[in-house]
Write a protein that holds these residues in place. Structure first.
Motif, PDB file in Angstrom:
ATOM      1  N   THR A  36      85.278  32.604 -14.013  1.00  0.00           N
ATOM      2  CA  THR A  36      86.040  33.432 -14.959  1.00  0.00           C
ATOM      3  C   THR A  36      85.564  34.876 -14.856  1.00  0.00           C
ATOM      4  N   THR A  37      86.496  35.787 -14.630  1.00  0.00           N
ATOM      5  CA  THR A  37      86.139  37.193 -14.479  1.00  0.00           C
ATOM      6  C   THR A  37      86.062  37.886 -15.836  1.00  0.00           C
ATOM      7  N   PRO A  38      85.341  39.013 -15.922  1.00  0.00           N
ATOM      8  CA  PRO A  38      85.355  39.790 -17.156  1.00  0.00           C
ATOM      9  C   PRO A  38      86.767  40.188 -17.582  1.00  0.00           C
ATOM     10  N   ALA A  39      87.614  40.484 -16.598  1.00  0.00           N
ATOM     11  CA  ALA A  39      88.995  40.846 -16.927  1.00  0.00           C
ATOM     12  C   ALA A  39      89.738  39.673 -17.560  1.00  0.00           C
ATOM     13  N   GLY A  40      89.429  38.450 -17.104  1.00  0.00           N
ATOM     14  CA  GLY A  40      90.030  37.269 -17.702  1.00  0.00           C
ATOM     15  C   GLY A  40      89.582  37.068 -19.134  1.00  0.00           C
ATOM     16  N   VAL A  41      88.296  37.304 -19.402  1.00  0.00           N
ATOM     17  CA  VAL A  41      87.780  37.203 -20.763  1.00  0.00           C
ATOM     18  C   VAL A  41      88.477  38.220 -21.658  1.00  0.00           C
ATOM     19  N   GLU A  42      88.606  39.436 -21.162  1.00  0.00           N
ATOM     20  CA  GLU A  42      89.227  40.496 -21.957  1.00  0.00           C
ATOM     21  C   GLU A  42      90.687  40.177 -22.256  1.00  0.00           C
ATOM     22  N   ARG A  43      91.395  39.660 -21.251  1.00  0.00           N
ATOM     23  CA  ARG A  43      92.798  39.317 -21.466  1.00  0.00           C
ATOM     24  C   ARG A  43      92.943  38.211 -22.512  1.00  0.00           C
ATOM     25  N   LEU A  44      92.112  37.163 -22.406  1.00  0.00           N
ATOM     26  CA  LEU A  44      92.179  36.095 -23.387  1.00  0.00           C
ATOM     27  C   LEU A  44      91.833  36.626 -24.776  1.00  0.00           C
ATOM     28  N   ALA A  45      90.820  37.483 -24.845  1.00  0.00           N
ATOM     29  CA  ALA A  45      90.422  38.044 -26.143  1.00  0.00           C
ATOM     30  C   ALA A  45      91.583  38.794 -26.784  1.00  0.00           C
ATOM     31  N   ARG A  46      92.259  39.621 -26.014  1.00  0.00           N
ATOM     32  CA  ARG A  46      93.408  40.349 -26.574  1.00  0.00           C
ATOM     33  C   ARG A  46      94.472  39.384 -27.082  1.00  0.00           C
ATOM     34  N   ASN A  47      94.709  38.322 -26.315  1.00  0.00           N
ATOM     35  CA  ASN A  47      95.771  37.385 -26.680  1.00  0.00           C
ATOM     36  C   ASN A  47      95.430  36.580 -27.928  1.00  0.00           C
ATOM     37  N   ASP A 104      91.379  48.565 -35.545  1.00  0.00           N
ATOM     38  CA  ASP A 104      92.507  49.514 -35.527  1.00  0.00           C
ATOM     39  C   ASP A 104      93.375  49.336 -34.283  1.00  0.00           C
ATOM     40  N   GLY A 105      93.623  48.072 -33.936  1.00  0.00           N
ATOM     41  CA  GLY A 105      94.498  47.778 -32.815  1.00  0.00           C
ATOM     42  C   GLY A 105      93.857  47.888 -31.450  1.00  0.00           C
ATOM     43  N   GLU A 106      92.583  48.245 -31.391  1.00  0.00           N
ATOM     44  CA  GLU A 106      91.882  48.362 -30.107  1.00  0.00           C
ATOM     45  C   GLU A 106      90.801  47.295 -30.010  1.00  0.00           C
ATOM     46  N   LEU A 107      90.646  46.725 -28.809  1.00  0.00           N
ATOM     47  CA  LEU A 107      89.600  45.743 -28.582  1.00  0.00           C
ATOM     48  C   LEU A 107      88.290  46.474 -28.344  1.00  0.00           C
ATOM     49  N   VAL A 108      87.330  46.242 -29.225  1.00  0.00           N
ATOM     50  CA  VAL A 108      86.040  46.933 -29.175  1.00  0.00           C
ATOM     51  C   VAL A 108      84.974  45.967 -28.673  1.00  0.00           C
ATOM     52  N   VAL A 109      84.163  46.446 -27.734  1.00  0.00           N
ATOM     53  CA  VAL A 109      83.097  45.633 -27.154  1.00  0.00           C
ATOM     54  C   VAL A 109      81.757  46.119 -27.688  1.00  0.00           C
TER      55      VAL A 109
END
Length: 406
Positions: free
Chosen positions: A230-241, A296-301
């Motif tokens: 699982t790539t970091p980009a995949g984690v980020e995409r799932l998190a947004r969803n 505020d609508g942004e995914l914060v890490v």
């Protein structure tokens, strides 16, 4: 989500329905020549693997779990024209085929009964079995080469799809040998009457994400490993969803070592109680997590911190208890390799585990976890335990927990 609805919000809520795949002729396709490419560490004894899997399924039934078999769902799905076309097209996209062989193969697959088509999609098709083959690619194949590759890893139903709440994520598998599994799963979820109206929150066309990396720590808290599969980009995409749809308030990105022994997060850590995990001790002190939340609508890490601390905070508990696998480094390493950490919780403090992981099972029981031991000498050749071999579809919901602060 009530106790009768389709969906999953934790790793340990009472398991009601699970998806399994009983291994079959696809395992008989494994040879010393191809087992590495097909991601198996050995050549399993197929009959014994089936016996072991039957024991696993019966243990689940004995504890009130409805067992759905992937092949049965697929046969019913392939009675629907759109689903047939989807699965056949997924086979024909293989660039090795060439136009002549592709046309011959389409004609062959189009003529198969749903039972036979399901068999071929799972078990594959060897050169010597396909009398209608033609074209240069076919002429240059070895008689034992595959026109359609088998799917022996379909046994591990956890990886190709995962439920988050009432939604399903059809995953994007990293290894070429496994990518066609997702076309089968997408067809089932899109067309089988059992899943009518279920919304998908991920697809195989997105960044790589595998279900073995996804742990539902508590309602609203999802941990996702990122490493070999699982790539970091995949984690980020799932998190947004999931966060964007209100299915979770926090996603924890958890880097894991990128090697065969720790290919997924669930090879080093699984939950056995609402506040307890069984964990490989070699990583317990090193495992860290990045908390992802929507502000505020942004995914914060957030900056990384020890996994057990970040997880406890997000889960709203004082401490995440750790039950480690083995007292000494050698035992711990052996039992981690044999999927000692890869348990399947049927309910809080009730878990299925391989019987061969003697030390881990003893330590689980000492911590108050009832262990249902199953054989796994042949099933384990594909590097997967009870959790890997199961995709929960319905669990009773746990009480909601408040989001962690921050």
């Amino acid at each position: 989500m009530d106790t009768t609805s389709t969906g999953v919000d934790s790793e340990v809520g009472r398991l009601r329905t699970v998806l399994l795949h009983r291994p079959g002729p696809e395992l008989a396709r494994l040879t010393p020549r191809n087992n590495d490419a097909l991601l198996f560490d050995g050549i399993p004894w197929v009959g014994r693997a089936q016996e072991e899997h039957d024991v696993f399924a019966q243990v689940l039934r004995d504890h009130g779990v409805e067992v759905l078999y992937l092949r049965d769902l697929l046969v019913r799905t392939l009675e629907i024209d759109a689903a047939r076309s989807w699965c056949i097209d997924a086979v024909l996209t293989d660039p090795r085929l060439g136009d002549a062989l592709r046309d011959a193969l389409r004609s062959h697959l189009d003529g198969l009964h749903p039972e036979d088509l399901a068999y071929t999609l799972i078990a594959g098709l060897a050169h010597e079995e396909f009398g209608a083959g033609r074209g240069l690619g076919f002429a240059l194949m070895n008689r034992n080469d595959f026109v359609i590759d088998p799917l022996p890893n379909l046994l591990f139903t956890r990886d190709s799809s995962v439920w988050v709440g009432s939604r399903v994520a059809v995953c994007s598998l990293a290894m070429p040998a496994r990518r066609r599994e997702t076309s089968v799963m997408a067809a089932i979820y899109d067309h089988h009457p059992r899943f009518a109206g279920v919304e998908s929150i991920y697809s195989s066309r997105l960044e790589t994400l595998e279900g073995g990396d996804v742990l539902l720590l508590a309602p609203g808290v999802v941990a996702v490993g990122t490493g070999e599969r699982t790539t970091p980009a995949g984690v980020e995409r799932l998190a947004r969803n999931v966060v964007g749809r209100g299915l979770a308030h926090t996603v924890l990105a958890v880097p894991v070592a990128q090697d065969r022994a720790t290919m997924h997060l669930d090879t080093v850590c699984t939950m056995v109680d609402t506040d307890a995990v069984v964990m490989y001790p070699n990583v317990a002190d090193e495992l860290r997590a990045f908390a992802l939340r929507m502000v505020d609508g942004e995914l914060v890490v957030r900056a990384p911190a020890p996994f057990v601390e970040v997880a406890a905070e997000a889960m709203g508990i004082d401490e995440l208890r750790i039950i480690d696998t083995g007292l000494d480094p050698v035992t711990a390493e052996r039992e981690q390799w044999d999927d000692g950490n890869n348990t399947l919780a049927i309910a809080p403090r009730l878990a299925v585990a391989y019987e061969r992981n003697v030390e881990t099972n003893v330590r689980l029981e000492a911590a108050g976890i009832e262990v249902l031991r199953i054989p796994g000498s042949e099933l384990g050749t594909g590097r997967g335990g009870p959790r890997c071999m199961s995709c929960p579809i319905v669990r009773e919901s746990l009480h909601k927990v408040a989001p962690g602060h921050g």
